[in-house]
Design a protein around this motif. Structure first.
Motif, mmCIF file in Angstrom:
data_model
loop_
_atom_site.group_PDB
_atom_site.id
_atom_site.type_symbol
_atom_site.label_atom_id
_atom_site.label_comp_id
_atom_site.label_asym_id
_atom_site.label_seq_id
_atom_site.Cartn_x
_atom_site.Cartn_y
_atom_site.Cartn_z
ATOM 1 N N LEU A 16 0.801 -1.327 -0.025
ATOM 2 C CA LEU A 16 -0.056 0.050 0.057
ATOM 3 C C LEU A 16 0.792 1.443 -0.033
ATOM 4 O O LEU A 16 0.797 2.170 -0.646
ATOM 5 C CB LEU A 16 -0.918 -0.095 1.417
ATOM 6 N N LEU A 17 2.048 1.230 0.840
ATOM 7 C CA LEU A 17 2.867 2.363 0.764
ATOM 8 C C LEU A 17 3.477 2.516 -0.694
ATOM 9 O O LEU A 17 3.488 3.673 -1.188
ATOM 10 C CB LEU A 17 4.063 2.178 1.635
ATOM 11 N N ARG A 18 3.879 1.342 -1.428
ATOM 12 C CA ARG A 18 4.251 1.678 -2.837
ATOM 13 C C ARG A 18 3.149 2.350 -3.675
ATOM 14 O O ARG A 18 3.221 2.962 -4.533
ATOM 15 C CB ARG A 18 4.716 0.314 -3.446
ATOM 16 N N TYR A 19 1.887 1.801 -3.468
ATOM 17 C CA TYR A 19 0.676 2.207 -4.224
ATOM 18 C C TYR A 19 0.655 3.874 -4.174
ATOM 19 O O TYR A 19 0.371 4.631 -4.891
ATOM 20 C CB TYR A 19 -0.570 1.789 -3.634
ATOM 21 N N TYR A 20 0.631 4.413 -2.606
ATOM 22 C CA TYR A 20 0.596 5.807 -2.173
ATOM 23 C C TYR A 20 1.883 6.366 -3.077
ATOM 24 O O TYR A 20 1.514 7.707 -3.664
ATOM 25 C CB TYR A 20 0.749 5.989 -0.947
ATOM 26 N N GLY A 24 1.375 9.463 -6.232
ATOM 27 C CA GLY A 24 1.829 10.816 -6.030
ATOM 28 C C GLY A 24 1.461 11.399 -4.724
ATOM 29 O O GLY A 24 1.436 12.621 -4.207
ATOM 30 N N LEU A 25 1.275 10.546 -3.678
ATOM 31 C CA LEU A 25 0.792 10.927 -2.419
ATOM 32 C C LEU A 25 1.963 10.849 -1.304
ATOM 33 O O LEU A 25 1.906 11.507 -0.214
ATOM 34 C CB LEU A 25 -0.125 9.794 -1.739
ATOM 35 N N VAL A 46 1.360 9.549 6.025
ATOM 36 C CA VAL A 46 0.773 8.424 5.925
ATOM 37 C C VAL A 46 -0.605 8.268 6.680
ATOM 38 O O VAL A 46 -1.645 7.847 6.328
ATOM 39 C CB VAL A 46 1.515 7.013 6.123
ATOM 40 N N ARG A 47 -0.350 8.956 8.011
ATOM 41 C CA ARG A 47 -1.709 8.939 8.574
ATOM 42 C C ARG A 47 -2.761 10.016 8.077
ATOM 43 O O ARG A 47 -3.995 9.913 8.225
ATOM 44 C CB ARG A 47 -1.355 9.551 10.007
ATOM 45 N N ARG A 48 -2.017 10.850 7.527
ATOM 46 C CA ARG A 48 -3.183 12.174 6.785
ATOM 47 C C ARG A 48 -3.743 11.427 5.687
ATOM 48 O O ARG A 48 -5.122 11.619 5.495
ATOM 49 C CB ARG A 48 -2.243 13.171 6.431
ATOM 50 N N ILE A 49 -2.925 10.361 4.985
ATOM 51 C CA ILE A 49 -3.684 9.851 3.729
ATOM 52 C C ILE A 49 -4.689 8.796 4.133
ATOM 53 O O ILE A 49 -5.800 8.906 3.671
ATOM 54 C CB ILE A 49 -2.396 9.172 2.891
ATOM 55 N N ARG A 50 -4.280 8.125 5.192
ATOM 56 C CA ARG A 50 -5.435 7.341 5.887
ATOM 57 C C ARG A 50 -6.624 7.833 6.166
ATOM 58 O O ARG A 50 -7.625 7.420 6.105
ATOM 59 C CB ARG A 50 -4.720 6.300 6.985
ATOM 60 N N ALA A 51 -6.532 9.026 6.895
ATOM 61 C CA ALA A 51 -7.620 9.689 7.461
ATOM 62 C C ALA A 51 -8.628 10.310 6.228
ATOM 63 O O ALA A 51 -9.689 10.229 6.510
ATOM 64 C CB ALA A 51 -7.179 10.871 8.576
ATOM 65 N N THR A 59 -8.079 8.813 -3.952
ATOM 66 C CA THR A 59 -6.449 9.049 -4.203
ATOM 67 C C THR A 59 -6.351 10.202 -4.897
ATOM 68 O O THR A 59 -5.662 10.950 -4.581
ATOM 69 C CB THR A 59 -5.833 8.001 -4.456
ATOM 70 N N ARG A 60 -7.295 10.553 -6.039
ATOM 71 C CA ARG A 60 -6.890 11.259 -7.004
ATOM 72 C C ARG A 60 -7.323 12.765 -6.413
ATOM 73 O O ARG A 60 -6.471 13.910 -6.616
ATOM 74 C CB ARG A 60 -7.800 11.350 -8.224
ATOM 75 N N VAL A 61 -8.413 12.860 -5.662
ATOM 76 C CA VAL A 61 -8.685 14.029 -4.648
ATOM 77 C C VAL A 61 -7.852 14.111 -3.795
ATOM 78 O O VAL A 61 -7.066 15.405 -3.641
ATOM 79 C CB VAL A 61 -10.100 13.896 -4.118
ATOM 80 N N ILE A 62 -7.119 13.182 -3.004
ATOM 81 C CA ILE A 62 -6.116 13.297 -1.859
ATOM 82 C C ILE A 62 -4.947 13.903 -2.403
ATOM 83 O O ILE A 62 -4.334 14.797 -1.649
ATOM 84 C CB ILE A 62 -5.835 11.967 -1.192
ATOM 85 N N ALA A 63 -4.648 13.555 -3.511
ATOM 86 C CA ALA A 63 -3.286 14.101 -4.438
ATOM 87 C C ALA A 63 -3.504 15.634 -4.434
ATOM 88 O O ALA A 63 -2.492 16.276 -4.443
ATOM 89 C CB ALA A 63 -3.228 13.372 -5.661
#
Length: 121
Positions: A16-20, A24-25, A46-51, A59-63
């Motif tokens: 999952l870290l590789r996927y992030y 581009g996260l 990573v904690r922000r991404i998970r939240a 993920t596209r919005v998170i980026a």
């Protein structure tokens, strides 16, 4: 820190870290041997991404918005509030639609079984 250390510290799998990173996260450097090395802020990222994923953001919005997240995982810049409110409104609308669908289906099942099912509130 290496990817395995980051995975242990955050509880997120290496895959999952590789996927992030692919999305581009998450950023990493490479050692001369090709291993990923993450900066000291990586666990917080990573904690922000998970939240944000937990809040239903793709993920596209998170980026697009990850740089606007500050402080802890739950703190965001005020400029993001309208976008988050719009996402919340869309989810509320989907819930409303699903409740209507559930009621219709429950009525059909009740007719076919000759009984009345409880409806969701």
């Amino acid at each position: 820190m290496k990817i395995g250390e980051l995975a242990r510290e955050t509880g997120v799998s290496v895959r999952l870290l590789r996927y992030y990173e692919e999305q581009g996260l998450l950023d990493s450097e490479r050692t001369p041997g090709g291993q990923r090395v993450y900066g000291p802020d990586a666990p917080a990222v990573v904690r922000r991404i998970r939240a944000l994923l937990g809040a239903g953001l793709p993920t596209r919005v998170i980026a697009e918005v990850l740089d606007c997240v500050c402080g802890s995982e739950a703190e965001i810049e005020p400029c993001l509030n309208p976008m988050l409110v719009a996402r919340l409104d869309a989810i509320d609308e989907k819930i409303h639609d699903l409740q209507g669908t559930r009621s219709s289906l429950a009525a059909l099942v009740a007719v076919t079984e000759g009984r009345q099912l409880a409806t969701a509130d």
